[in-house]
Motif scaffolding. Structure first.
Motif, short mmCIF file in Angstrom:
data_model
loop_
_atom_site.label_atom_id
_atom_site.label_comp_id
_atom_site.label_asym_id
_atom_site.label_seq_id
_atom_site.Cartn_x
_atom_site.Cartn_y
_atom_site.Cartn_z
N LYS A 208 0.83 -1.21 0.00
CA LYS A 208 0.00 0.00 0.00
C LYS A 208 0.87 1.26 0.00
O LYS A 208 0.62 2.19 -0.76
N GLN A 209 1.88 1.27 0.88
CA GLN A 209 2.74 2.44 0.97
C GLN A 209 3.34 2.78 -0.39
O GLN A 209 3.34 3.92 -0.83
N GLU A 214 3.38 6.28 -5.10
CA GLU A 214 3.41 6.46 -6.54
C GLU A 214 2.27 7.34 -7.03
O GLU A 214 2.46 8.28 -7.79
N GLU A 215 1.08 7.03 -6.55
CA GLU A 215 -0.09 7.77 -7.00
C GLU A 215 0.00 9.25 -6.64
O GLU A 215 -0.27 10.13 -7.45
N LEU A 216 0.43 9.51 -5.41
CA LEU A 216 0.52 10.90 -4.97
C LEU A 216 1.66 11.63 -5.67
O LEU A 216 1.56 12.83 -5.95
N LEU A 217 2.73 10.92 -5.97
CA LEU A 217 3.83 11.54 -6.70
C LEU A 217 3.36 11.98 -8.09
O LEU A 217 3.59 13.10 -8.51
N PRO A 623 -7.92 13.94 -9.19
CA PRO A 623 -8.05 12.65 -9.84
C PRO A 623 -8.82 11.65 -9.00
O PRO A 623 -9.00 11.83 -7.81
N ASN A 624 -9.25 10.62 -9.66
CA ASN A 624 -9.96 9.56 -9.00
C ASN A 624 -8.93 8.61 -8.41
O ASN A 624 -8.50 7.68 -9.06
N PHE A 625 -8.50 8.85 -7.20
CA PHE A 625 -7.43 8.04 -6.64
C PHE A 625 -7.86 6.60 -6.44
O PHE A 625 -8.94 6.33 -5.96
N GLU A 632 -5.94 11.32 4.64
CA GLU A 632 -5.24 10.41 5.54
C GLU A 632 -3.76 10.29 5.22
O GLU A 632 -2.94 10.02 6.10
N ASP A 633 -3.41 10.49 3.99
CA ASP A 633 -2.02 10.26 3.60
C ASP A 633 -1.23 11.56 3.46
O ASP A 633 -0.36 11.67 2.61
#
Ligand code: ADP
Ligand code: MG
Length: 677
Positions: A208-209, A214-217, A623-625, A632-633
């Motif tokens: 998950k981490q 990756e997604e947030l980057l 975006p649709n994460f 939370e992150d």
């Protein structure tokens, strides 16, 4: 783009046209999207229950060895029941029952041991497990459960994903090794394997981490790319900076907060790059006058200003305010809204093109192709959460690198705002004009409505006015207050000696306008309305707002509605009528009664609704994460913000080979935003 990941799902074994169509229903078309269809939860099978412990009526995981199978029981043409019998190590028996699922039934072999996950039925003496998921005991102990569509099972998805994972085995990572090492991330392929088939809780967490990172980057890189585009040069500089005559013409003194924000904007507009600023402030803090001050300076600097409002009502209200404040100072103000005749429209458009209009206020129609400007210097977007990124950009394309100012009455906490509106600079107005008395808010059940009516009557006798908000226009649904019926009832009964009118979205622009004007003039005592009055409407003499079925509205929306009162210096009341019993609704109504602070309310609203719903994904360019949660992150988010800056400072257009995959992924995440690179 990686070709393997782009293969259609139908290229997997066992995925024919029919199953591919089911995947398509879930928005999954290629291998990449399938691999990113993450489980929404996992069943932990590491400690299966003894059959004697399994609770009737609940779902659980048991371990049993198959003893025998019964002959299928044909209950009807549409229903065949398949039953096997198994026992656990304590020799307790369980019936394993499948409805119409011959495949599952046949897959069970006598003498073999399986884990079963499903609902327990029957009684203490003879328990059954119904339509269970069959799990091989040597499979990983956390079993993925996916969001499904009818015809697909988690098991089918697992099987397909397993194959897809094999396909991409040995692929290069999408992040540079430097980053992976720096943050101790696991490899992309490992992360994918473990998000779908975790070896353990710990593996799952690390997966998950990595995926959240990756997604947030990618998101941060995308936002910063958008921001980069704003670094184009502009020639639109303010030359006239003296606000004296504007301030002298105002009926009130500006607050410190208003002055500060005006100054921030002025210094932006003296630079070589266009301003791109968001003003956040609670309802009633006075954002319009800030807009007017800037419009004044731009007009005096011989540039045009366009102001975009979300509704006709609001555009007309702004128009009146701007006419009052700017026309006496020699500035030509006009309005362009959908309800104008086409003749009127083209006249206004002509005048804009020839530079006869200095300040134009309008709704979307402002931005149709035909509208051109002679020298557009500043675009102001009011209540910007109503507009999409695309719409803002369309307007920005009108002028030659004009300055941009957006105003939002749904303020969010600064730290979050900095991240979400990464492409904007932010000014906050925390102060309300002096003399404002905070609106009092009460929550009542409908049984106390008549007392609320008495209160309103009392206010009307003092020459004050009231709003009543209903969720529906007409009686389409039972038990929901509707504007039409409510108005009739008030007109015929309790408020028959007063002027009660209704306002809703199905009326034409000019009908709405006439009503609002009458309400503003005090010719209407009670305005029964839908949420069309939600944003911006300013009638200081209205002191009560009563909101029916208050549980129907989001917190920020309720706060906006409440902001329609308490705009002058008379004590005001907001009455929330609701019989909702759900703890969630109760909690929301309590928050409304406890605080008047828009920042706090927005924060709570964000928590309750999640960022997607709060902003409305599409509208906001959020975006649709798949896995990250910007609330939370936040820790990871902050790290990613920095790393995104690093990456782009070395490679502003992501042209290096080592950033190729990042570039593709960013483009993918922002695929709704065609302007990004
Ligand atoms: P919002 O920020 O919600 O858009 P408005 O701009 O509509 O708020 O302002 C709310 C009301 O407060 C308006 O009637 C406006 O004229 C008034 N107002 C704005 N600034 C001041 C001030 N500094 N002192 C007194 N009244 C003000
Ligand atoms: Mg406003």
């Amino acid at each position: 783009m990686n070709t393997l990941l782009n293969l259609p799902i139908s290229s997997l074994n066992g995925v024919g046209k029919k199953r591919a169509a089911l995947y398509s229903k879930l928005g999954l078309n290629d291998i990449n999207s399938l691999l990113h269809h993450f489980p929404n939860r996992y069943i932990n099978c590491s400690n299966p229950l003894k059959i004697s412990q399994a609770i009737i009526g609940e779902k659980c995981c048991i371990k049993a060895t198959i003893l025998k199978s019964e002959k299928p029981y044909v209950k009807s043409r549409k229903m065949i029941i398949y039953t096997s019998h198994g026992a656990d190590s304590d020799k307790n028996c369980v019936a394993i029952v499948f409805f119409n699922n011959i495949y599952a039934f046949k897959s069970l072999k006598i003498g073999h041991t399986y884990l079963f996950f499903g609902k327990i039925e029957g009684n203490i003496i003879s328990k059954k497990i119904i339509n269970p998921m069959i799990i091989n005991p040597d499979e990983s102990s956390l079993i993925p459960i996916y969001s499904l569509t009818s015809g697909l099972t988690s098991k089918m998805i697992s099987t397909n994903i397993k194959q897809a994972l094999n396909l991409i085995d040995g692929q290069e990572d999408c992040l540079p090794q430097k980053l992976i090492d720096k943050y101790g991330l696991i490899a992309f392929n490992d992360a994918l394997k473990n998000i779908h088939f975790p070896q353990s809780e710990q593996h799952l967490n690390r997966a998950k981490q990595r995926l959240i990172f990756e997604e947030l980057l990618y998101w941060q890189i995308g936002i910063q790319l958008i921001k980069q585009q704003n670094t184009i040069e502009t020639t639109k500089k303010l030359t006239y900076l003296n606000l004296d005559s504007f301030l002298n013409n105002l009926k009130f003194e500006l607050t410190n907060a208003q002055n500060n924000v005006i100054n921030e904007c002025i210094s932006d507009c003296l630079k070589n790059v266009p301003m791109n600023r968001l003003i956040q402030g609670d309802v009633g803090c006075g954002k319009t006058v800030v807009a007017a001050a800037l419009a004044f300076l731009f007009a005096k600097s011989k540039m045009q200003v366009a102001i975009m409002a979300p509704t006709d009502i609001l555009a007309r209200q702004h128009f009146k305010f701007f006419v009052k404040t700017l026309t006496p100072l020699g500035i030509n103000v006009n309005i362009l809204v959908g309800s104008l005749s086409s003749k009127e429209k083209s006249k206004v458009q002509n005048e804009l093109e020839y530079g006869m209009i200095d300040v134009i206020i309008g709704t979307h129609s402002l931005f149709q192709e035909k509208t051109n400007f002679k020298n557009l210097g500043l675009i102001i977007t009011d209540e910007q959460h109503r507009f999409g990124v695309e719409q803002r950009k369309k307007l920005a394309e009108k002028g030659n690198a004009p300055h941009k100012l957006v105003m939002s009455a749904t303020p969010i906490p600064r730290t979050l705002a900095l991240i979400i509106y990464g492409d904007l600079d932010i000014s906050n107005i925390y102060e309300l004009p002096a003399g404002r008395i905070p609106v009092k808010t009460v929550h009542i059940p409908s049984s106390k409505r008549s007392r609320a009516f008495s209160y309103i009557k009392n206010q009307l006798q003092k020459q004050r006015q009231a709003y009543i908000v209903c969720p529906a226009i007409d009686d389409s649904e039972r038990n929901i207050a509707s504007v039409v019926k409510y108005t009739q009832n008030l007109q015929q009964n309790i408020f028959k000696d007063y002027s009660v009118e209704m306002l809703h979205g199905k009326m034409t622009g000019s009908e709405k306008d006439i009503l609002m004007q009458k309400f503003l003039n005090g010719q209407i005592d009670i305005l029964v309305s839908t949420t069309v009055i939600e944003v911006g409407v300013d009638v200081p003499n209205a002191t009560t707002i009563m909101i029916e079925n208050a549980e129907f509205f989001g917190l920020s929306q309720l706060h906006q509605l409440r902001g329609r009162v308490g705009r002058g210096n008379i004590e005001s009341l907001c009455i929330l009528v609701s019989n909702a019993t759900k703890p969630e609704s109760q909690k929301r109504l309590k928050i409304m009664c406890d605080t008047n602070n828009g920042f706090e309310i927005a924060e709570e609203d964000l928590k309750i609704r999640g960022p997607g719903d709060f902003f409305g994904n599409k509208q906001h360019g959020l975006p649709n994460f798949k896995i990250a949660n910007i609330i939370e992150d936040t820790k990871i988010l902050n790290v990613c913000k920095k790393e995104a800056e690093n990456i782009l400072s070395n490679d502003p257009r992501l042209e290096l080979k080592e950033h190729e995959k990042i570039k593709n992924n960013v483009l993918h995440l922002f695929s709704h935003d065609k302007y990004i690179l």
